[in-house]
Write a protein that holds these residues in place. Structure first.
Motif, short mmCIF file in Angstrom:
data_model
loop_
_atom_site.label_atom_id
_atom_site.label_comp_id
_atom_site.label_asym_id
_atom_site.label_seq_id
_atom_site.Cartn_x
_atom_site.Cartn_y
_atom_site.Cartn_z
N ILE A 37 0.85 -1.19 0.00
CA ILE A 37 0.00 0.00 0.00
C ILE A 37 0.89 1.24 0.00
O ILE A 37 1.85 1.33 0.77
CB ILE A 37 -0.91 0.02 1.24
N LYS A 66 -2.42 3.65 -3.86
CA LYS A 66 -2.22 2.54 -4.77
C LYS A 66 -1.66 1.35 -4.01
O LYS A 66 -1.19 1.48 -2.88
CB LYS A 66 -1.30 2.93 -5.93
N ALA A 67 -1.73 0.19 -4.62
CA ALA A 67 -1.21 -1.04 -4.03
C ALA A 67 -0.81 -1.97 -5.16
O ALA A 67 -1.42 -1.96 -6.24
CB ALA A 67 -2.26 -1.70 -3.14
N GLU A 110 -5.54 -3.41 -5.05
CA GLU A 110 -5.78 -1.97 -5.12
C GLU A 110 -7.26 -1.64 -5.25
O GLU A 110 -7.75 -0.66 -4.67
CB GLU A 110 -5.00 -1.37 -6.28
#
Length: 418
Positions: free
Chosen positions: A289, A302-303, A307
């Motif tokens: 993350i 965002k991830a 996400e």
């Protein structure tokens, strides 16, 4: 012919299981004579539930009432339930729980469900059901976050959970290994478990007293992928280990616990940070993350994995993009040393310093029990339907406490108390 799932109860040390139940009642809850107990647990945790009831009644409990969840029942809803059912929840149940808590009933939650149970289900339905449940749960959650009664959370090693943590060992061995890890983290792997908790609480109390004496206005975090300033709420108070609820009973809300924590100012967070461990959330593993804050609000997220789910969480309500908790945990904590990812926040949050999106704890204010929700909000406390912890601390993390006049005091160096 009906096939029954195999039992792995024999893989779990009965002495330590009994000790966990005793610690939950005597330390976690400090259950009082005549006090009722409301207990929630997965159906697989019945052996532990029975032990808890036994120790509760020995402690003089009035009535022990248990509510069970079941994985197959949960999945049946997603397989066969009508679409409109995912926007509903059992309001009546949570209203009843809230009434019980307002009448001095203690609350114990046992976790142990498969963290990835919903991983194969429609993410939109999972998100809708979660939001509906969060709304319905509010009356009861408010009693808990406001610490109106004594409450505690412990864990039971189910097979599905064990196989997730230990995927490469036989089933029975996996359950035994997870059980041992839970017992060690919960400090019941020793005969003097209650005394061990007294000593541990004393250490955490020293930390909170020092932090409360400093009265920092903010914390500044630096490290790989991190340059983050977290303003602290006006009149914040640090908590850790044992705390006294509004009903006058001192309890340990989480077993295990390694953290000291307080309320950040939801409008005074700036900078960027990334997670140091994955977040397991309702069947999705959200990894790497990365978020950026401006004036307390996450404006970019965002991830590398999960996400879409992360963004659904952030869109739950206005408060979901703001912080409700900041917690300090040394990198050398026993759970961190274990090297395990538990896929369960009760454990994983105690492996690293962390932050929580969403609802704050009114307990983490000076005279918090007497403050109204409006006063808490005015002092910077966040309001939301969610409260989700995720880990940001690591061996390289430095944290400075910042006073109102700009003076800086080392709090953490290289992941450890300075």
């Amino acid at each position: 012919m009906t096939a029954h799932p195999r039992s792995f109860d024999t893989a779990i040390d009965p002495v330590k299981l009994d000790r966990l139940a005793e610690v939950a009642v005597r330390v976690g809850l400090q259950l009082q004579p005549g006090q009722d107990l409301l207990l929630t647990a997965p159906s697989v945790a019945l052996p532990l539930v029975r032990k808890v009831a036994e120790h509760a009644y020995k402690a003089g409990a009035g009535i022990v009432t248990s509510f069970f969840s079941d994985e197959e029942l949960t999945l049946a809803r997603y397989r066969f339930g009508h679409d409109n059912s995912f926007d509903r929840a059992a309001d009546w149940l949570y209203q009843g729980m809230a009434k019980a808590f307002s009448e001095n009933t203690a609350r114990l939650a046992i976790v142990g469900d498969n963290p990835m149970l919903l991983s194969g289900q429609d993410p939109a339905k999972v998100a809708r059901a979660s939001k509906a449940n969060s709304k319905a749960y509010q009356p009861a959650l408010e009693k808990i976050t406001n610490f109106e009664t004594n409450w505690n959370i412990i864990a039971y090693p189910s097979l599905a959970w064990a196989k997730l943590v230990f995927p490469d060992v036989p089933e029975e061995a996996a359950v035994a290994k997870l059980a041992d890890a839970i017992f060690a983290a919960s400090r019941v792997d020793r005969e003097d478990a209650v005394s061990a908790w007294e000593r541990h609480n004393a250490v955490l109390r020293e930390r909170t007293e020092w932090l409360n004496g400093q009265r920092f206005s903010a914390l500044h975090y630096t490290g790989p992928g991190m340059d983050l300033t977290i303003g602290l709420a006006d009149g914040h108070e640090w908590e850790g280990g044992a705390s006294t609820a509004k009903n006058g009973i001192t309890c340990n809300a989480n077993i295990p616990t390694e953290e000291v924590f307080t309320t950040p100012h939801c409008r005074r967070v700036s900078g960027h940070v990334r997670s140091s461990k994955p977040l397991s959330y309702q069947g999705t593993l959200i990894d790497n993350i990365q978020v950026r804050f401006e004036e307390g609000r996450i404006v970019e997220a965002k991830a590398s994995k999960g996400e879409e789910v992360l963004n659904k969480v952030l869109d739950t309500d206005e408060g979901a993009r703001r912080l409700g908790e900041v917690a300090l945990v040394p990198h050398s904590s026993p759970i961190s040393k274990s090297g395990l990812l538990f896929y369960n926040t009760l454990f994983d949050e105690n492996a690293a310093s962390h932050i929580a999106l969403g609802q704050c704890y009114s307990k983490c204010f000076v005279n918090g029990t007497s403050l109204s929700p409006q006063q808490i909000a005015a002092q910077g406390g966040n309001q939301s339907l969610i409260h989700i912890d995720w880990m940001i601390g690591a061996a390289e993390t430095d944290i400075d406490g910042v006073h109102a006049d700009g003076r800086r005091v080392p709090v953490f160096r290289k992941g450890e108390w300075a």
